[in-house]
Motif scaffolding. Structure first.
Motif, mmCIF file in Angstrom:
data_model
loop_
_atom_site.group_PDB
_atom_site.id
_atom_site.type_symbol
_atom_site.label_atom_id
_atom_site.label_comp_id
_atom_site.label_asym_id
_atom_site.label_seq_id
_atom_site.Cartn_x
_atom_site.Cartn_y
_atom_site.Cartn_z
ATOM 1 N N ASN A 44 -18.406 58.250 -27.914
ATOM 2 C CA ASN A 44 -17.451 57.644 -26.990
ATOM 3 C C ASN A 44 -16.952 58.635 -25.948
ATOM 4 O O ASN A 44 -16.671 58.260 -24.812
ATOM 5 C CB ASN A 44 -16.277 57.032 -27.754
ATOM 6 C CG ASN A 44 -16.660 55.753 -28.459
ATOM 7 O OD1 ASN A 44 -17.591 55.059 -28.069
ATOM 8 N ND2 ASN A 44 -15.941 55.442 -29.529
ATOM 9 N N VAL A 47 -18.978 58.861 -22.535
ATOM 10 C CA VAL A 47 -18.950 57.784 -21.543
ATOM 11 C C VAL A 47 -18.390 58.256 -20.203
ATOM 12 O O VAL A 47 -19.022 58.069 -19.162
ATOM 13 C CB VAL A 47 -18.150 56.572 -22.078
ATOM 14 C CG1 VAL A 47 -17.983 55.520 -20.997
ATOM 15 C CG2 VAL A 47 -18.830 55.993 -23.312
ATOM 16 N N GLU A 48 -17.218 58.848 -20.203
ATOM 17 C CA GLU A 48 -16.568 59.220 -18.942
ATOM 18 C C GLU A 48 -17.384 60.224 -18.133
ATOM 19 O O GLU A 48 -17.641 60.006 -16.948
ATOM 20 C CB GLU A 48 -15.139 59.725 -19.194
ATOM 21 C CG GLU A 48 -14.311 59.874 -17.927
ATOM 22 C CD GLU A 48 -14.598 61.160 -17.182
ATOM 23 O OE1 GLU A 48 -14.603 61.125 -15.932
ATOM 24 O OE2 GLU A 48 -14.829 62.191 -17.834
ATOM 25 N N GLU A 51 -20.535 58.476 -16.744
ATOM 26 C CA GLU A 51 -20.196 57.562 -15.653
ATOM 27 C C GLU A 51 -19.827 58.331 -14.394
ATOM 28 O O GLU A 51 -20.252 57.980 -13.295
ATOM 29 C CB GLU A 51 -19.041 56.642 -16.068
ATOM 30 C CG GLU A 51 -19.461 55.499 -16.947
ATOM 31 C CD GLU A 51 -20.356 54.505 -16.238
ATOM 32 O OE1 GLU A 51 -19.961 53.972 -15.183
ATOM 33 O OE2 GLU A 51 -21.472 54.271 -16.739
ATOM 34 N N HIS A 56 -26.924 58.896 -17.090
ATOM 35 C CA HIS A 56 -26.643 58.418 -18.440
ATOM 36 C C HIS A 56 -27.678 58.901 -19.445
ATOM 37 O O HIS A 56 -28.882 58.717 -19.229
ATOM 38 C CB HIS A 56 -26.569 56.890 -18.423
ATOM 39 C CG HIS A 56 -25.544 56.412 -17.451
ATOM 40 N ND1 HIS A 56 -25.873 56.063 -16.161
ATOM 41 C CD2 HIS A 56 -24.210 56.294 -17.557
ATOM 42 C CE1 HIS A 56 -24.764 55.717 -15.519
ATOM 43 N NE2 HIS A 56 -23.745 55.850 -16.339
#
Length: 93
Positions: A44, A47-48, A51, A56
């Motif tokens: 998790n 993700v930041e 992005e 990715h």
């Protein structure tokens, strides 16, 4: 599109990333955590930065093990984008 790195550039950059390996045209790291929940918490946290970079990783999770793979698909191999994101991922605990 990002420019592919040369073999010499890849070797030099990979030497600065402890724990990461070059597998063909991919940059990979494997991390082991105490349990599944901790492994998912790590994923998790990816993700930041992914992005923000617009880049990715491919991620494989097997209970407490996570494999992160980077490659620049549209360039067909490793670019500076892969190593930049790997640097960020290396700082995530």
């Amino acid at each position: 599109m990002s420019q592919l790195l040369t073999e010499a550039e890849i070797r030099e950059l990979a030497n600065g990333l402890p724990g990461w390996t070059v597998e063909g045209n991919r940059l990979q790291v494997r991390r082991t955590f105490k349990d599944f929940v901790t492994a998912i918490e790590f994923v998790n946290k990816l993700v930041e930065p992914a992005e923000s970079a617009g880049h990715h990783p491919d991620i494989e999770i097997s209970y407490n093990k996570v494999k992160v793979t980077l490659t620049t698909h549209d360039a067909g191999g490793l670019t500076q984008k892969d190593f930049d994101l790997a640097e960020v991922i290396s700082q995530i605990t």
